[in-house]
Design a protein around this motif. Structure first.
Motif, PDB file in Angstrom:
ATOM      1  N   LYS A   1       0.845  -1.188   0.000  1.00 22.93           N
ATOM      2  CA  LYS A   1       0.000   0.000   0.000  1.00 22.93           C
ATOM      3  C   LYS A   1       0.886   1.245   0.000  1.00 22.93           C
ATOM      4  O   LYS A   1       1.916   1.277   0.682  1.00 22.93           O
ATOM      5  CB  LYS A   1      -0.897   0.015   1.238  1.00 22.93           C
ATOM      6  CG  LYS A   1      -1.989  -1.032   1.243  1.00 22.93           C
ATOM      7  CD  LYS A   1      -2.835  -0.895   2.504  1.00 22.93           C
ATOM      8  CE  LYS A   1      -4.004  -1.864   2.502  1.00 22.93           C
ATOM      9  NZ  LYS A   1      -4.801  -1.755   3.749  1.00 22.93           N
ATOM     10  N   GLU A   2       0.495   2.248  -0.738  1.00 26.08           N
ATOM     11  CA  GLU A   2       1.287   3.472  -0.807  1.00 26.08           C
ATOM     12  C   GLU A   2       1.340   4.182   0.538  1.00 26.08           C
ATOM     13  O   GLU A   2       2.238   4.984   0.794  1.00 26.08           O
ATOM     14  CB  GLU A   2       0.739   4.395  -1.886  1.00 26.08           C
ATOM     15  CG  GLU A   2       0.905   3.813  -3.294  1.00 26.08           C
ATOM     16  CD  GLU A   2       0.348   4.717  -4.367  1.00 26.08           C
ATOM     17  OE1 GLU A   2      -0.577   5.506  -4.048  1.00 26.08           O
ATOM     18  OE2 GLU A   2       0.834   4.656  -5.515  1.00 26.08           O
ATOM     19  N   THR A   3       0.400   3.883   1.418  1.00 27.22           N
ATOM     20  CA  THR A   3       0.375   4.506   2.746  1.00 27.22           C
ATOM     21  C   THR A   3       1.294   3.789   3.740  1.00 27.22           C
ATOM     22  O   THR A   3       1.480   4.262   4.869  1.00 27.22           O
ATOM     23  CB  THR A   3      -1.059   4.514   3.309  1.00 27.22           C
ATOM     24  OG1 THR A   3      -1.558   3.170   3.316  1.00 27.22           O
ATOM     25  CG2 THR A   3      -1.975   5.385   2.450  1.00 27.22           C
TER      26      THR A   3
END
Length: 260
Positions: free
Chosen positions: A15-17
């Motif tokens: 996930k980019e987060t």
């Protein structure tokens, strides 16, 4: 081509987060050990997870894996017919993305042998060991390769099989437009020279870049999810190789390394 059923190739995008350090920590302390500890009791026979370099080209997955189950039905049963398997499935959602742009997924391999039409993209292909060839279940080491390219030629997987040699060792290759992955069972990692391999790849596949070459040794790892455990010694650009303890020959150490 006959489906092998139990051989699967996983491609995972974080996930980019989720920060890279947190991603590695999650893999080392939860996801990778849980895969072997939980799914190993539900039929998983061989597990080769790889973390790619953090600075890899755009479009490549962050973590990939080669997994062997007895059959496709055994894999589906392990994932869906037990609370442990369903709980394991939910672990993916903690750090992996499942959006159209970063769709983490696994795919079943089909068999392929030299002389057959070139394997298609977006499909893992499995070359069985023949004669005195080394099999994954009997290998002391596994070689993992990752290549990047703007657009893979249609013959990419077949060409990569050729680079791995027309030898009789067992291998799995997966390719799509942005990248190609390969695993090879080997007895002696000394047979692999990164420089020579890179040169041959550059000659046969000039539009491709070699992103990773790992040699992973079989690991000693306690299959007990109740035991105290601080986590695996895992870092970027590394592959691990898990087999059941009763198949590990004496003297094989619990380590994995990347070729320099």
């Amino acid at each position: 081509m006959k489906e092998q059923g139990g051989i699967r190739v996983w491609r995972g995008w974080r996930k980019e987060t989720v920060a890279w350090d947190k991603f590695i920590r999650h893999l080392a302390t939860i996801f990778i050990p849980a895969t072997w500890q939980v799914m190993g009791r539900l039929g998983l026979r061989l597990y080769v997870p790889s973390v790619l370099p953090e600075s890899k080209p755009e479009g490549l997955p962050d973590e990939v894996a080669l997994l062997f189950y007895p059959s496709q039905s055994a894999y589906l049963a392990a994932r869906s017919r037990s609370a442990a398997g369903r709980a394991y499935g939910l672990l993916h959602e903690a750090v992996f993305a499942f959006t159209p742009e970063r769709r983490s997924t696994s795919t079943t391999a089909v068999s392929w042998s030299p002389g057959q039409p070139a394997p298609l993209q977006d499909q893992p292909f499995h070359r069985q060991a023949t004669g005195n060839g080394c099999r994954f279940c009997a290998a002391q080491r596994v070689v993992f390769l990752a290549l990047s390219h703007q657009q893979a030629p249609s013959a990419m997987p077949g060409a990569l099989f050729a680079v791995l040699g027309q030898c009789c060792d067992e291998a799995v290759v997966y390719g799509e437009n942005a990248f190609t992955l390969a695993w090879l069972a080997v007895r002696n990692a000394g047979e692999f020279d990164r420089g020579m391999l890179a040169a041959e790849l550059a000659s046969r596949l000039p539009a491709s870049t070699l992103v990773a070459v790992h040699v992973a040794e079989r690991m000693q790892f306690q299959v007990d999810y109740f035991a105290e455990f601080d986590g695996l010694a895992l870092q970027s650009d590394q592959t691990l190789f898990f087999l059941p303890a009763d198949r590990i020959p004496e003297g094989i150490s619990a380590r994995a390394s990347a070729l320099e």
